[in-house]
Every structure is written in structure tokens, then in C-alpha cells.
Design a protein around this motif. Structure first.
Motif, PDB file in Angstrom:
ATOM      1  N   ALA A  33      24.997 114.147  85.391  1.00  0.00           N
ATOM      2  CA  ALA A  33      24.615 112.971  86.180  1.00  0.00           C
ATOM      3  C   ALA A  33      25.642 111.863  85.977  1.00  0.00           C
ATOM      4  CB  ALA A  33      23.223 112.496  85.758  1.00  0.00           C
ATOM      5  N   ARG A  34      26.079 111.693  84.748  1.00  0.00           N
ATOM      6  CA  ARG A  34      27.071 110.683  84.430  1.00  0.00           C
ATOM      7  C   ARG A  34      28.418 111.044  85.088  1.00  0.00           C
ATOM      8  NH1 ARG A  34      28.859 107.238  80.206  1.00  0.00           N
ATOM      9  NH2 ARG A  34      30.637 106.219  81.210  1.00  0.00           N
ATOM     10  N   ALA A  85      33.413 116.085  80.254  1.00  0.00           N
ATOM     11  CA  ALA A  85      32.116 115.392  80.239  1.00  0.00           C
ATOM     12  C   ALA A  85      31.045 116.439  80.021  1.00  0.00           C
ATOM     13  CB  ALA A  85      31.886 114.682  81.571  1.00  0.00           C
ATOM     14  N   TYR A  88      38.932 105.939  83.495  1.00  0.00           N
ATOM     15  CA  TYR A  88      38.274 107.252  83.353  1.00  0.00           C
ATOM     16  C   TYR A  88      39.173 108.158  82.511  1.00  0.00           C
ATOM     17  CZ  TYR A  88      35.381 105.303  86.980  1.00  0.00           C
ATOM     18  OH  TYR A  88      34.561 104.470  87.682  1.00  0.00           O
ATOM     19  N   ALA A 115      28.279 110.303  88.774  1.00  0.00           N
ATOM     20  CA  ALA A 115      28.352 108.861  89.035  1.00  0.00           C
ATOM     21  C   ALA A 115      29.795 108.382  88.871  1.00  0.00           C
ATOM     22  CB  ALA A 115      27.411 108.113  88.087  1.00  0.00           C
ATOM     23  N   ASP A 116      30.483 108.857  87.823  1.00  0.00           N
ATOM     24  CA  ASP A 116      31.877 108.469  87.619  1.00  0.00           C
ATOM     25  C   ASP A 116      32.737 108.912  88.802  1.00  0.00           C
ATOM     26  OD1 ASP A 116      31.384 107.303  85.209  1.00  0.00           O
ATOM     27  OD2 ASP A 116      32.277 108.889  83.978  1.00  0.00           O
ATOM     28  N   ASP A 135      27.507 115.383  80.477  1.00  0.00           N
ATOM     29  CA  ASP A 135      26.326 114.956  81.225  1.00  0.00           C
ATOM     30  C   ASP A 135      26.652 114.972  82.721  1.00  0.00           C
ATOM     31  OD1 ASP A 135      24.295 113.627  82.487  1.00  0.00           O
ATOM     32  OD2 ASP A 135      24.396 111.817  81.251  1.00  0.00           O
TER      33      ASP A 135
END
Lengths: 85, 85
Positions: free
Chosen positions: A52-53, A48, B30, A56-57, A50
Motif C-alpha cells: 500500500a505504501r 519496499a 524516493y 502510494a509512493d 508494504d
């Protein structure tokens, strides 16, 4: 990016594995050990970009699968350093 | 005094629990999670005043009971701050 999730049983919830280890170390003669708790560290490598993303995930994964929200608290640490992957 | 022992499976040893969790998070959708490892944090409260002696005792406990020296490495951190007990 690497995420480290520290999953801890709440302090008012019994920890049977810790209690078993406490009995074991006392049986070995270490009578000055007063308590033992066992927690989990879950390390995830996530593709990933990002943060922040990603956070959250991982929070959603904790609520659904990585931790037991009834008995455990969790703490998420993200490492964005790409060359640790 | 509080001792924290981080018990980690060696990176060349398979981690079946981590692999099962990886499958679980992917089943949740995910798909960008690349790997999952699960390690242990063992927290011991020890009624000891000599840090060198406490560390030697905990190393012995690790070799005999807390870790599996064939498959796992461990790292001991001692906190001498009396008022955290």
C-alpha cells in the motif's frame, strides 16, 4: 518489489510520435495500417515491503515526474513476488 | 484488428532515459527505488483479416522501423476482436 507503470496519452490528445511512425509504415508500403499510438511502460524495482505504501509512493512519482497529468493517464501494477527482483 | 508491440531494450544495453528518471525519483526523496527501465508499447490498428499475414507484416515493420533490432527485442500480441476497432 517490481512496479509496472503504463503511461498512456489520453485518446483526445494528439500523438505526434505515433503519427510519424504511421507515415513511416505507410511509406514502407503497409497501407492497411490505420493508426499508430506509442505509450510508455516504466518498470521500477523498489526496495519496499508494504504494497500500500509502495503504491502510494509510485502514484506520487507519477503525478510529479513519471507522467504528465495534463495529457496522460497511468496505471500501476505491483508484483510482490520477491524472487522476480 | 489491433496489434500491440512491446519494444524492450535488451537488459545488457544501457537505458539512459531510465537512468535519468531514476535520478529524478531519488532527487524527489524516493531513495528505495533501485532501478527504472522505460520500454515502449506501440498499438497499431490494421485493416487486415488474416492474422498470420498481419503478424508477418508487423514483424517486418518491427525489423525495419518500429524496433532497433541491434538493441531491442519485441513481442507482438494480436487482438482479432473486430469490435474493439
Amino acid at each position: 518489489m517490481r512496479a509496472t507503470v503504463h503511461v498512456k496519452r489520453r485518446s483526445d490528445i494528439a500523438d505526434p510520435a505515433g503519427t510519424a511512425v504511421l507515415r513511416g509504415v505507410r511509406d514502407l508500403g503497409y497501407s492497411n495500417v490505420e493508426s499508430v499510438r506509442i505509450d510508455k511502460i516504466i518498470t521500477l524495482e523498489v526496495g519496499a515491503t508494504d504494497p500500500a505504501r509502495a503504491r502510494a509512493d509510485i502514484e506520487a512519482m507519477c503525478e510529479k515526474l513519471l507522467a504528465n497529468p495534463v495529457m496522460e493517464d497511468y496505471e500501476i501494477v505491483l508484483e510482490e513476488d520477491g524472487d522476480t527482483a
